[in-house]
Every structure is written in C-alpha cells, then in structure tokens.
Write an enzyme that holds these catalytic residues in place. Structure first.
Site, PDB file in Angstrom:
ATOM      1  NE  ARG A 219       4.868   1.365  -1.759  1.00 32.23           N
ATOM      2  CZ  ARG A 219       5.845   0.933  -1.073  1.00 32.23           C
ATOM      3  NH1 ARG A 219       6.476   1.179  -1.552  1.00 32.23           N
ATOM      4  NH2 ARG A 219       5.490   0.610   0.164  1.00 32.23           N
TER       5      ARG A 219
ATOM      6  CE  LYS B  46       8.733  -9.626 -15.260  1.00 30.25           C
ATOM      7  NZ  LYS B  46       8.525 -10.366 -13.759  1.00 30.25           N
TER       8      LYS B  46
ATOM      9  CB  CYS C  19      -0.675  -0.008   1.085  1.00 34.63           C
ATOM     10  SG  CYS C  19      -1.215  -1.492   1.726  1.00 34.63           S
TER      11      CYS C  19
ATOM     12  CE  LYS D  42       8.445  -2.778  -9.464  1.00 35.60           C
ATOM     13  NZ  LYS D  42       8.625  -3.350 -10.680  1.00 35.60           N
TER      14      LYS D  42
ATOM     15  CD  GLU E 243      11.736 -12.553 -14.288  1.00 37.64           C
ATOM     16  OE1 GLU E 243      11.122 -11.525 -14.036  1.00 37.64           O
ATOM     17  OE2 GLU E 243      11.554 -13.064 -13.227  1.00 37.64           O
TER      18      GLU E 243
ATOM     19  CD  GLU F 125       5.040 -10.734 -12.395  1.00 39.98           C
ATOM     20  OE1 GLU F 125       5.450 -10.463 -11.080  1.00 39.98           O
ATOM     21  OE2 GLU F 125       5.370 -10.949 -13.055  1.00 39.98           O
TER      22      GLU F 125
ATOM     23  CG  HIS G 115      11.754 -36.594 -15.979  1.00 38.29           C
ATOM     24  ND1 HIS G 115      12.693 -37.806 -16.516  1.00 38.29           N
ATOM     25  CD2 HIS G 115      13.153 -36.380 -16.877  1.00 38.29           C
ATOM     26  CE1 HIS G 115      13.933 -38.069 -16.883  1.00 38.29           C
ATOM     27  NE2 HIS G 115      14.185 -37.157 -16.699  1.00 38.29           N
TER      28      HIS G 115
ATOM     29  CD1 TRP H  66      -2.708  -5.599  -3.471  1.00 38.99           C
ATOM     30  CD2 TRP H  66      -2.433  -6.560  -1.596  1.00 38.99           C
ATOM     31  NE1 TRP H  66      -2.401  -6.758  -3.282  1.00 38.99           N
ATOM     32  CE2 TRP H  66      -2.053  -6.998  -2.263  1.00 38.99           C
ATOM     33  CE3 TRP H  66      -2.229  -7.440  -0.032  1.00 38.99           C
ATOM     34  CZ2 TRP H  66      -1.685  -8.737  -2.611  1.00 38.99           C
ATOM     35  CZ3 TRP H  66      -2.079  -8.203  -0.179  1.00 38.99           C
ATOM     36  CH2 TRP H  66      -1.616  -9.183  -1.398  1.00 38.99           C
TER      37      TRP H  66
ATOM     38  CG  ASN I 298       1.537   1.142   3.641  1.00 36.12           C
ATOM     39  OD1 ASN I 298      -0.104   0.781   3.664  1.00 36.12           O
ATOM     40  ND2 ASN I 298       2.637   1.687   2.865  1.00 36.12           N
ATOM     41  N   GLY I 299       0.799  -2.437   6.877  1.00 37.76           N
ATOM     42  CA  GLY I 299       1.459  -3.801   7.194  1.00 37.76           C
ATOM     43  C   GLY I 299      -0.242  -4.266   7.727  1.00 37.76           C
TER      44      GLY I 299
END
Length: 608
Positions: free
Chosen positions: A27, A485, A2, A603, A481, A488, A504, A74, A100-101
C-alpha cells in the site's frame, strides 16, 4: 495508502501485527510502528523506514502483550521520522491511536488542546485524535472516542487502545476503509482484508460513521447514533498463498504472469453462447434502463483511467454509445450538465480510491445510475454503487498495477459486447467475439514468450533519462499505460502520445538518447503509424517496436522489435501491454529500484 492492523486475543500480538503489516507493504509507507498492552501498561515501538527496520528494533526490544495495534504510515503531515510514525500517544500513556486519512480541522483542535495545557510530541494530524480521546477519557474508552470523533472534520480509519480499558480494542471509520476479522477467541482489525489472510477468512466491512468494539470473545458495531447494528459476516475468497510471491522474485512479475488466469476468471460464467453475448449478474439495471442509456461517463484514476480510455473506444465501436472519460479527481469538483439517460461507471482496483469514491457519491447524489468495475469484494465503491462487476483478478500486491488493468479491459470488452448485442450487433458478430475472447488467455501466454527478448532490450536502454510511447486508436491508451509503468517503477521520465500528435510538438524531444516505443500491430492505421515511425527515424531517434509476429516490414525499420500474437484490433491492448509491463520491470531492476514498493507511491490512494 497506510496500513492498520489490530489484534485482541490469547496469542502474543507482536508477530501477528508485524506479519499483517508485511501483507500491507504494497500500500506504500515510509514508517511503521506498534503498541501493545500488558494489563495497565502501554508499550510502544516505532521506526522510520521499512518494516525490516522496525523488526530489527523489536529484536533488540521485544514488545509483550496479547492486545495491540500497528501501522504503516505514508507521510502527509510532517516528515517521515520516528517522531511522526504511528501509533501516537494521548495524555500520559492513556491512549494509543493509529489512523489512516486526513483530519482537516486538526490545526484548530490542536490550538484548543494546547490552550488546555496539552503538550504535542509530533507534527501529525493524528496526534490530535489521540490527545482528544485522552482529554475526554474518564474511564470509558468508547464514550471518549465517540466525543472525539464528533469534533473531527475529514477522513479516518482508526484503531484505539487504552490501559484504562485493557480488554477492548475500538475502531472507527469515516471515508477510509476498515475491516473487522472474526476468529475463535480472538478478533482482528485491519485497513485491508489482505492483512488478515492466514488468521481468518471471516470478515465484516465497516461502513462510514460506524464504530466497532472488539474483545477476545466478542465484537459489536455501533452506528453514528451509538446504536448496535446487525452486520453480515462475509467470507474472503482469497487464501494466504495468494499474497505470496511463490517462485517469482517480485509480486509485480508474478502478477504479470497471472494475467492469463486473471482473464479466464474475469470471463468465467459470463460468456453466453445461447445469446451470443456476455452475461452479468450484478448490474442491477434492467435491460430497458440499459437500452435507454444515451451516454456513459467513465471515471477513474491512474491505470484504471487508462483502462477507461480503452473502454471508450470499445463502447463507441461495439455498442455505438457515446462515452466520456473523466479523471475522478477532476470530475468530483466539476458541475457538468449531464443528460438524464447517462450512466456513470467508476473503475477501480481497490474500490477505496478516495477521488473515485467521491465522484461516485456525487453522481448518486444527482440521481444518475452508477455502476462500478472493482476487484475487492466488500470495498466502499462495491457497496455504494447501484450495480457492478467484480474483476476476480485475485489480490494485486505490486503497487504498479498489471493484471488489474488487463482484467478491467476484459470486463469492459464484455460490457461493450453485452450492450452491443442489445442494440445492433448480430448474433454472428457476437458469436465471433466470444470465440476471440476465449482465445485471449492463450494469446497472452504466447505473448509472455517475449520475456527473454525484453530483458535484452532492457539492458540496452536501462541508462536512458527520457522515453516516448506512441500508439493510435485502441493502442493510444496502452501507450499512456506503458509510459506510466516506466515512470512508476524505474523513475525514468516517460510520456505517452497518440502517434500522430508527435509532429505537433513532442517531436522536438527526439534525439539519439531518447527512444520511442511504438505500438504497431497490424490494423486499420498500420500505415499511418509506420509513417510516424519514419519521422522519428529521420531525426535519429531509436525505435522499439511492438509488432505482430513475423512482421518483417516493422523489423526492417525499428532498432528493436518485440513480437506479440496477431489478434483482432479491439483486443490488441491485452497483448500489447504485456511487453511494456515487462520492459518497465526489467529496466527498474537494472537501475536498482524497489519494483514492488516504488518511492512516494501507494497502492490504494485513500486521501486527496
């Protein structure tokens, strides 16, 4: 996660607060709001959704005052709606709080307050803070905040204002970042220095258990014992333009194109021809400590974890040092036996990732030397590690990391060279590596020339539901990666694998609707990866290949090819990841996704 922005000064607060929140949109959030004071009157506006929804509301109901706080939330406790959006009010408009938290003991505190007759209006843990402060408020806001904080268990970065003390703004920090902005006749508070760009470049980073008290003309910081402490004012080396998109449609695309300059910045002043090695100023470990190191543990999350995996190959290949790579979220709770001569290296873009910070602290508690790779000066991890290296990549706004990944890989390469030269690499080998590293920014500029080809391929595959990414050796982490992407920002299910692992189990997923992206530049395992490609083709799976320029053998077998310059194997991750970033970007655009602010993501993840 946040965002917090606070202001006290002589200007109208609303535009300053809203612009600060806009700078923190990257964020991740699902609601936004602000509160201001005019004398002894508290004004509140908040809305679920985007900041655009809040600004529409503010056009209908402007909010006056030169003293205010604001927030992007958030959701953790309670759904994303107007009721749960911050700020939260305590008492009968006595206190406004943004936070925040996570407050771990909020339920017991809430029951205690309800027994005292306090009525709650939201589902959040944050309202407990506001109601606690109001409960203890007896004319002195600082004292009330102090009493409330003493009862909290968990993490917080918070800003508090009250009409009972209309000239001050109070901030406090425990495990969640908070930065104070110093101006002339005005002061600021934010969860990220990015929010302050354009207003001030002079900042003070609060440490855990510290409070700050801001007025129009002064500021001071109190420690956990409520004693005033000296604090160093630092200069932000970013300017307001660094946070703008410029001529690019999205921050993500801008940051993909900034990678050549980011690599140049990461290497600037760190290449020593005289020593045929790299040079670092902030490791704070002498050469004897580094020579005695028998093992490294890399700890990170998300994209930084993938950079760490590339680093594992680099350190073991170039420096001959064993490396373990650990998810920080797991490492913080494990109790593994760690040898005395082990160095723990935390890798992070923001320097505030809660799991990575906790893993670093646990390592320090057990007496291990700690280093960090970080992009944010003054961040928690940058301050708490024994030594480290800044990426100098500039602010990364897009939630999906791009230039931070390539900058991290570049710095890990420099560290591997530095340690290798201490141990076994010859000056001839070191000098050759310096030349190869200097050529990489131009190699990435050439790689960006694939952009139009990637757009065409994206149009072909934008409707898929699943995708596989395959690579070996240095390119296996790049496959992970690339898959991340795509997940996301386009919300397509994607998985990365070491190419030989396909047979496998995952090969059962292959069909005509599931493309496989093969990372197959020339190298020691080229023929092996070609065999894996043939296995996919034999089962009717479409193949997108990332190959060296002019490779006709790959072109003859793949359905689509994206070419990258031929570079040494240990540097292939830097060029191979670029088309994967662009592919994810364009597929997401074609699917109508919000590229810079993907759903459910943040973020900087500052909670568990």
């Amino acid at each position: 996660m946040c965002g917090i922005v606070g202001y006290v000064g002589g200007r109208e607060a609303e535009p300053i607060l809203v612009e600060g929140l806009r700078r923190l949109e990257y964020r991740g959030y699902d609601s936004a709001g602000l509160a201001t004071l005019t004398g002894d009157r508290l004004h509140l506006r908040k809305r679920a959704g985007r900041i655009a929804d809040l600004t529409t509301h503010l056009q209908e109901r402007p909010i006056p005052g030169c003293h205010g706080i604001s927030h992007t939330r958030w959701a953790t406790h309670g759904p994303a709606n107007d009721r749960n959006a911050h700020p939260h009010i305590g008492g009968d408009n006595l206190v406004a709080v943004v936070h925040n938290g996570v407050i771990e003991n909020y339920a017991s505190l809430k029951r205690m307050l309800q027994d005292e007759g306090v009525v709650f209006r939201s589902d959040t843990d944050t309202e407990v803070i506001a109601q606690l402060i109001a409960f203890h408020l007896n004319g002195d806001l600082v004292a009330a905040v102090r009493k409330a904080l003493a009862m909290l268990k968990g993490t917080y970065g918070l800003a508090v204002l009250s009409p009972r003390n209309p000239d001050i703004l109070v901030g406090a920090r425990q495990g969640s970042p908070l930065v104070l902005g110093v101006g002339e006749g005005e002061h600021f508070l934010a969860s990220d220095a990015m929010a302050l760009l354009g207003n001030t470049q002079r900042v003070v980073y609060l440490q855990d258990r510290q409070m700050c008290v801001l007025s129009r003309d002064s500021w001071h910081i109190l420690d956990g014992d409520q004693m005033r402490v000296e604090a160093r004012v630092q200069q932000i080396d970013w300017d307001a333009g660094d946070g703008d998109r410029g001529d690019f449609e999205h921050h993500m695309l801008k940051e993909i194109y900034e990678q050549p300059e980011a690599l140049e910045n990461a290497m600037r002043g760190r290449l020593s021809d005289a020593d045929a090695s790299a040079h670092f100023g902030g490791l704070n470990l002498d050469s004897q400590q580094l020579r005695r190191a028998e093992r490294f543990i890399f700890t990170a999350c998300g994209t930084s974890y993938h950079a760490a995996l590339v680093g594992e190959y680099l350190f073991e290949e170039l420096a001959r040092i064993p490396v373990e790579v650990e998810y920080a979220s797991e490492f913080r709770y494990r109790n593994p036996p760690i040898d005395r001569n082990t160095i723990v290296l935390a890798i992070t873009q923001s320097g505030e990732t809660a799991d990575t910070l906790a893993a670093l602290r646990e390592s320090k508690r057990k007496g291990h030397p700690t280093l960090a790779l970080c992009n944010v000066v003054g961040s928690s991890i940058a301050r708490e590690c024994d030594g480290g290296v800044y990426l100098h990549a500039g602010p990364e706004i897009g939630v999906a990391s791009t230039k931070a990944f390539t900058s991290q890989v570049t710095v890990l390469t420099l560290l591997a060279l530095y340690l290798g030269r201490m141990r076994h690499l010859s000056s001839l080998q070191g000098g050759r590596m310096l030349d190869e590293l200097r050529a990489m920014p131009d190699a990435i500029r050439r790689t960006l020339g694939c952009h139009e080809a990637v757009k065409v391929i994206a149009e072909k595959y934008a409707g898929i539901s699943n995708c596989l990414y395959l690579g070996r050796q240095f390119l296996y982490p790049v496959a992970l990666e690339g898959a991340l992407k795509l997940k996301e920002i386009s919300y397509i299910h994607a998985e990365g694998y070491a190419a030989a692992e396909m047979k496998h189990g995952p090969i059962a997923l292959v069909d005509r609707e599931t493309p496989s992206v093969f990372l197959i530049p020339r190298g020691a395992v080229f023929d092996k990866v070609m065999s894996n490609l043939e296995e996919i083709k034999a089962r009717g799976g479409p193949v997108i290949a990332i190959a060296c320029e002019g490779d006709e053998e790959v072109a003859a077998r793949a359905d689509d090819v994206i070419y990258v310059p031929e570079v040494p194997e240990y540097l292939q991750p830097l060029v191979a990841v670029v088309p994967l970033q662009l592919l994810a970007y364009h597929i997401a655009l074609l699917r109508g996704c919000d590229v810079d602010k993907p759903r459910n993501l943040a973020k900087s993840v500052t909670v568990e």
